[in-house]
Design a protein around this motif. Structure first.
Motif, PDB file in Angstrom:
ATOM      1  N   ARG A 242      -9.383  -2.550  82.520  1.00 39.97           N
ATOM      2  CA  ARG A 242     -10.615  -3.078  82.951  1.00 39.97           C
ATOM      3  C   ARG A 242     -11.485  -2.844  81.753  1.00 39.97           C
ATOM      4  N   ILE A 243     -11.606  -1.759  81.390  1.00 40.10           N
ATOM      5  CA  ILE A 243     -12.620  -1.384  80.118  1.00 40.10           C
ATOM      6  C   ILE A 243     -12.296  -2.338  78.916  1.00 40.10           C
ATOM      7  N   ASP A 244     -11.008  -2.408  78.723  1.00 40.92           N
ATOM      8  CA  ASP A 244     -10.580  -3.210  77.565  1.00 40.92           C
ATOM      9  C   ASP A 244     -10.861  -4.563  77.724  1.00 40.92           C
ATOM     10  N   ALA A 245     -10.812  -5.007  78.760  1.00 39.81           N
ATOM     11  CA  ALA A 245     -11.369  -6.389  78.997  1.00 39.81           C
ATOM     12  C   ALA A 245     -12.504  -6.778  78.518  1.00 39.81           C
ATOM     13  N   ALA A 246     -13.531  -5.876  78.632  1.00 39.00           N
ATOM     14  CA  ALA A 246     -14.756  -6.027  77.802  1.00 39.00           C
ATOM     15  C   ALA A 246     -14.899  -5.534  76.474  1.00 39.00           C
ATOM     16  N   LEU A 247     -14.339  -4.454  76.227  1.00 35.01           N
ATOM     17  CA  LEU A 247     -14.343  -3.888  74.830  1.00 35.01           C
ATOM     18  C   LEU A 247     -13.428  -4.474  73.790  1.00 35.01           C
ATOM     19  N   LEU A 248     -12.554  -5.439  74.278  1.00 38.39           N
ATOM     20  CA  LEU A 248     -11.622  -5.862  73.239  1.00 38.39           C
ATOM     21  C   LEU A 248     -11.699  -7.379  73.444  1.00 38.39           C
ATOM     22  N   HIS A 249     -12.678  -7.993  74.179  1.00 35.45           N
ATOM     23  CA  HIS A 249     -13.085  -9.443  74.171  1.00 35.45           C
ATOM     24  C   HIS A 249     -13.519  -9.799  72.773  1.00 35.45           C
ATOM     25  N   THR A 337     -12.353   9.718  72.717  1.00 34.17           N
ATOM     26  CA  THR A 337     -12.303   8.891  73.879  1.00 34.17           C
ATOM     27  C   THR A 337     -10.989   7.558  73.702  1.00 34.17           C
ATOM     28  N   GLY A 338     -10.457   7.597  72.537  1.00 34.02           N
ATOM     29  CA  GLY A 338      -9.569   6.462  72.159  1.00 34.02           C
ATOM     30  C   GLY A 338     -10.277   5.296  71.906  1.00 34.02           C
ATOM     31  N   TYR A 339     -11.356   5.168  71.529  1.00 39.97           N
ATOM     32  CA  TYR A 339     -11.887   3.806  71.177  1.00 39.97           C
ATOM     33  C   TYR A 339     -11.722   3.394  69.683  1.00 39.97           C
ATOM     34  N   MET A 340     -11.433   4.185  68.857  1.00 40.32           N
ATOM     35  CA  MET A 340     -11.297   4.056  67.507  1.00 40.32           C
ATOM     36  C   MET A 340      -9.920   3.198  67.275  1.00 40.32           C
ATOM     37  N   ALA A 341      -8.849   3.352  68.409  1.00 42.33           N
ATOM     38  CA  ALA A 341      -7.825   2.632  68.198  1.00 42.33           C
ATOM     39  C   ALA A 341      -8.068   1.062  68.571  1.00 42.33           C
ATOM     40  N   ARG A 342      -9.237   1.064  69.528  1.00 50.35           N
ATOM     41  CA  ARG A 342      -9.297  -0.513  69.832  1.00 50.35           C
ATOM     42  C   ARG A 342     -10.140  -1.164  68.561  1.00 50.35           C
ATOM     43  N   ALA A 343     -11.046  -0.141  67.927  1.00 50.44           N
ATOM     44  CA  ALA A 343     -11.627  -0.855  66.660  1.00 50.44           C
ATOM     45  C   ALA A 343     -10.610  -1.262  65.726  1.00 50.44           C
ATOM     46  N   ALA A 344      -9.540  -0.659  65.701  1.00 50.44           N
ATOM     47  CA  ALA A 344      -8.523  -0.922  64.623  1.00 50.44           C
ATOM     48  C   ALA A 344      -7.812  -2.333  64.943  1.00 50.44           C
ATOM     49  N   PHE A 345      -7.687  -2.399  66.252  1.00 53.63           N
ATOM     50  CA  PHE A 345      -7.218  -3.630  66.795  1.00 53.63           C
ATOM     51  C   PHE A 345      -8.311  -4.829  66.803  1.00 53.63           C
ATOM     52  N   LEU A 346      -9.397  -4.504  66.888  1.00 56.25           N
ATOM     53  CA  LEU A 346     -10.418  -5.595  66.554  1.00 56.25           C
ATOM     54  C   LEU A 346     -10.631  -6.040  65.266  1.00 56.25           C
ATOM     55  N   VAL A 347     -10.560  -5.216  64.433  1.00 59.09           N
ATOM     56  CA  VAL A 347     -10.570  -5.704  62.782  1.00 59.09           C
ATOM     57  C   VAL A 347      -9.393  -6.296  62.192  1.00 59.09           C
TER      58      VAL A 347
END
Length: 671
Positions: A242-249, A337-347
Motif C-alpha cells: 500500500r505504501i509503495d503504491a504511492a512512493l513508487l508512483h 526504513t527500506g526507502y533507499m532501495a525504492r529510490a534506486a528503483f525510481l532512478v
C-alpha cells in the motif's frame, strides 16, 4: 630464550544477503566498540568489532552483502576471497545471517557457505516479523539438514543474542555437503576433483566444464525446496504494498523524494544551530583562556600558535560537526526504513538514459558522505563501462567535506528568511547546490555515454525492495558515531597538520610593519608579507578574474588536502580569535569575512566577499575535485593514473570556468 608469539585472535565473519539485518546484528553483537579497518588481503574498508564470548573475545568482521559466492561483481569476489583465506588466514567461524521471512532466497547463499567446510553458525534473524506474518520458521529442520547450530534472533531487540554468542563459542563445521547433483556422473566427477573442501572442488569442476554451474544451481534449489517443503516463503507485505503504491508512483514518487531531501537540508541548518552555537561558545571560551594565560608560559608566539593555529583553525571546522551529524541521521533513518532501495528503483530509468542504472544509485548516494566510499561501492556494478562512469561521476556528488564550506558562506552572506512555508532561503540554496552537482554529473554522463562505443549488453536492474521497517536507534547511532568520528579524526590529524602549517606560513617571516600603522593595518601588513601572502599574491593574476584575493587563493590550495580545510584556513589568515570577547566569538569568522576588504590593487578598499564572489566560490566547490585522497583511490580503482589525473584536470577546469562565468555574469548584471 625464545618468547612464544601471542596466539592469533579468533575471527568471525558475517555473511548474508543484502537487507537481512546483517548490519543490525553486527551492531547488536559489538555494541559501539566498532572501528573501520581494511581487512587483510582485500582492498575494501569493512566494519569490525570485538565480541566478548565465554572462550575469549572474537573479532567480528561485517562483509559486504551478497547473493552468491560465485563472483558476479567485485564485492562478491571480496567475500569469496575472505572466506577462502586468500591473502590472509581464513576466518575461524562463519556466521551466516538469514531473514526468517525470506528463507527460500537466503538458503542459496547458506548452501554455498556450508560447502567451505568452515565452522559455521546460522542466525535466523527477524523471527518477530515471521511470527507476525504467521510463518512457520523451520529452525530445527534447518539444524538437522545442515549439521550446524541455528539460532533465532531479533537484532533490533536483542532477542537470541546470548544464545548466538554461545553458539559462536562452540561452532562446528557442517557434517557433510547438504545437497547432491541430480546427475550421478557429476557427483562422481566432483568426488574425483582435488581440493581441500567441496567449494574449491566445485570451482575446479566449473572451470573445466562451464555446464556444471547450471546443474549445480538446479541441485541447490532442489535442496532448498526439500528443506522448506510447502511452507510459505514470502512475508506479509500488504502494508508495504500500500505504501509503495504511492512512493513508487511515476509522478508522486519523485516528488516525495525531492520533498524529503528539501526537509533534510532545511534541518541541516535549523536542527544543528543550537549545537553549533554551543561549540562556537566553547571554542571562544578556550581561545579567550589561551589568550589570557598562555603568553606568560609560551610567549606571544606560542600563545598565537595555540589560539589562532590550533583552536582557531581546527575549531572553525569542528563547529560544523552538528550539521554533518544531522545530515547522516536523516540518511541513516531513510536507509534503515527500506526507502533507499525504492529510490534506486525510481532512478533506474532516468539513469539508463545517462549510461548508468539503478545499480549506480547506492555508490553515488554514498558519495554524498564521501567520494572515497562511493568510489569503492562501485565494485557492486558488474559492467566495467558503467563502473568506470560511476567512478568518474562520484566526486561531483556533494560530499560532507563541502558542507562546512557551504555552511560558512551561506550562513555569513545569505539571510535566514523563509521562502516557502517552513523552508528557508538558506536550506533551499543548500539543496540547490546539491542539485547542481547532480545536474552536472547527469550532463557529463549524457555526453560521455553518447560518445562511448562498445558499451556491451546492458544488464537489467534486479533490486530487492525490503519491507518497510522501523529503524533501529542503535544502528543509526553507530553510523553517526562512525561518520562523526571520521570527521573528528580528520579534524584532529589532517586538518590539524594543515592548519598548523598554514599558521606558520601566515606568521613567518616576522616582518615588522611601519610604526605609523594601526593594530589592524599592522596585522594585515604582516599577513601580506608572510609566506602565505607571497604564495597567494603569486596566484592573484589567475584569481583576479574570479574576484578572489590572495587569502582565498591560499584557502583553495590548502583545501586540496581536505575541502573543509578552507574554513580553518580562513580562520588562520584572518587571525580569528584576536581582539574579540564574549558572545562575539560565536560569529568571529563570519564577521571577519563580511568585513574583509582588498588590501591593494585596483580593488583596494572594496569588499572581498561580495555576492558575485560568494556565488563564484560556491560554484567552484560544486565542481572542483579538492581532495587528494579521492584522486589516489580513483587511480587504484580505475587502475590508471591517466584516468585519475584526467578527472582532476577536467573538474578543475569546470570549476574555474563555472566560477568565472558566475562572477563575471553577476558583476555585469550589477548584482
Amino acid at each position: 630464550m625464545s618468547v612464544a608469539a601471542p596466539p592469533r585472535a579468533r575471527t568471525a565473519v558475517l555473511v548474508g544477503n543484502p537487507n537481512v539485518g546483517k548490519s543490525s546484528l553486527f551492531n547488536a553483537l559489538t555494541g559501539l566498540r566498532v572501528r573501520v579497518a581494511n581487512y587483510a588481503g582485500v582492498t575494501v574498508d569493512a566494519l569490525e568489532g570485538d565480541v566478548a564470548l565465554a572462550a575469549g573475545p572474537v573479532r567480528l568482521v561485517d562483509l559486504p552483502g551478497t547473493y552468491s559466492l560465485v563472483p558476479g561483481a567485485a564485492d562478491e569476489a571480496i567475500v569469496e576471497r575472505v572466506l577462502l583465506g586468500h591473502g590472509a588466514p581464513p576466518p575461524d567461524v562463519v556466521l551466516v545471517v538469514l531473514e526468517a521471512t525470506n528463507l527460500r532466497r537466503n538458503l542459496f547463499l547458506l548452501g554455498e557457505a556450508l560447502d567451505l567446510g568452515r565452522p559455521t553458525v546460522v542466525a535466523l534473524n527477524m523471527v518477530d516479523e515471521a511470527r507476525r506474518a504467521g510463518l512457520d520458521v523451520p529452525t530445527r529442520r534447518l539444524a538437522e539438514l545442515t549439521g550446524v547450530e541455528v539460532v533465532e534472533t531479533v537484532a533490533t531487540t536483542g532477542e537470541g543474542l546470548d544464545a548466538l554468542k554461545a553458539a559462536l563459542d562452540r561452532a562446528r563445521p557442517p557434517a557433510d555437503r547438504a545437497w547432491r547433483f541430480a546427475e550421478a556422473d557429476l557427483e562422481a566427477r566432483l568426488a574425483a576433483t582435488p581440493g581441500p573442501n567441496a567449494w574449491e572442488r566445485l570451482a575446479g569442476l566449473r572451470q573445466a566444464d562451464p555446464a556444471v554451474r547450471p546443474a549445480e544451481v538446479s541441485a541447490r534449489y532442489a535442496w532448498i525446496n526439500e528443506a522448506l517443503g510447502a511452507a510459505p516463503s514470502g512475508s506479509a507485505r500488504a502494508r508495504t504494498d500500500r505504501i509503495d503504491a504511492a512512493l513508487l508512483h511515476p509522478l508522486l514518487g519523485p516528488l516525495f523524494f525531492l520533498g524529503i531531501m528539501a526537509v533534510v537540508f532545511q534541518a541541516v541548518f535549523a536542527g544543528a544551530r543550537p549545537l553549533m552555537e554551543a561549540i562556537e561558545a566553547a571554542k571562544g571560551w578556550l581561545q579567550e583562556l589561551a589568550g589570557a594565560h598562555l603568553p606568560a608560559v609560551l610567549g606571544e608566539l606560542g600563545a598565537s600558535l595555540v589560539r589562532d593555529g590550533v583552536l582557531g583553525g581546527v575549531g572553525a571546522v569542528l563547529v560544523f560537526l552538528p550539521q554533518i551529524l544531522v545530515l547522516f541521521l536523516f540518511l541513516g533513518l531513510l536507509e534503515d526504513t527500506g526507502y533507499m532501495a525504492r529510490a534506486a528503483f525510481l532512478v533506474d530509468r532516468p539513469l539508463r538514459a545517462l549510461g548508468l542504472s539503478g545499480r549506480s544509485f547506492i555508490p553515488l548516494l554514498s558519495s554524498f558522505a564521501c567520494a572515497i566510499p562511493g568510489v569503492l561501492a562501485t565494485r557492486t556494478i558488474p559492467g566495467r563501462s558503467e563502473r568506470l562512469l560511476a567512478v568518474f561521476l562520484a566526486p561531483l556528488m556533494t560530499c560532507s567535506a563541502r558542507l562546512p564550506v557551504y555552511a560558512l558562506l551561506i550562513a555569513a552572506f545569505v539571510p535566514a528568511t523563509t521562502v516557502l512555508g517552513p523552508l528557508g532561503l538558506q536550506g533551499l540554496l543548500l539543496l540547490g547546490l546539491y542539485l547542481a552537482g547532480m545536474t552536472a554529473a547527469a550532463l557529463l554522463a549524457l555526453v560521455i555515454s553518447r560518445r562511448r562505443t562498445g558499451r556491451g549488453k546492458e544488464l537489467p536492474l534486479v533490486v530487492e525492495l525490503p519491507p518497510y521497517r522501523r529503524p533501529g536507534l542503535r544502528a543509526v547511532l553507530l553510523k553517526l558515531r562512525v561518520r562523526g568520528g571520521d570527521f573528528v579524526k580528520r579534524a584532529g590529524t589532517t586538518i590539524f597538520v594543515v592548519t598548523l602549517a598554514l599558521w606558520a606560513l601566515s606568521t613567518f617571516p616576522r616582518v615588522e610593519p611601519p610604526a605609523d600603522l594601526g593594530a589592524e593595518e599592522a596585522a594585515a601588513h604582516r599577513r601580506r608579507e608572510s609566506w602565505a601572502g607571497q604564495l597567494g599574491r603569486g596566484l592573484e593574476p589567475v584569481l583576479h578574474p574570479l574576484g578572489y584575493d590572495w587569502k582565498i587563493g591560499v584557502g583553495l590550495i590548502a583545501s586540496f588536502a581536505a575541502r573543509e580545510v578552507f574554513v580553518g584556513t580562513m580562520g588562520v589568515v584572518y587571525s580569528v580569535g584576536e581582539d574579540l570577547e564574549g558572545e562575539e566569538q560565536e560569529r568571529r569568522l563570519r564577521e571577519r569575512l563580511q568585513a574583509a576588504v582588498h588590501e591593494d590593487g585596483p580593488r583596494r578598499g572594496q569588499k572581498v566577499f561580495t555576492l558575485p564572489v560568494v556565488a563564484s566560490l560556491l560554484v567552484f566547490y560544486v565542481f572542483a575535485l579538492q581532495c587528494g585522497a579521492t584522486v589516489a583511490v580513483v587511480r587504484r580503482e580505475a587502475g590508471s593514473w591517466r584516468f585519475a589525473l584526467g578527472q582532476l584536470a577536467l573538474f578543475g577546469a569546470l570549476a574555474y570556468v563555472g566560477a568565472l562565468v558566475t562572477y563575471q555574469g553577476l558583476t555585469a548584471l550589477g548584482v
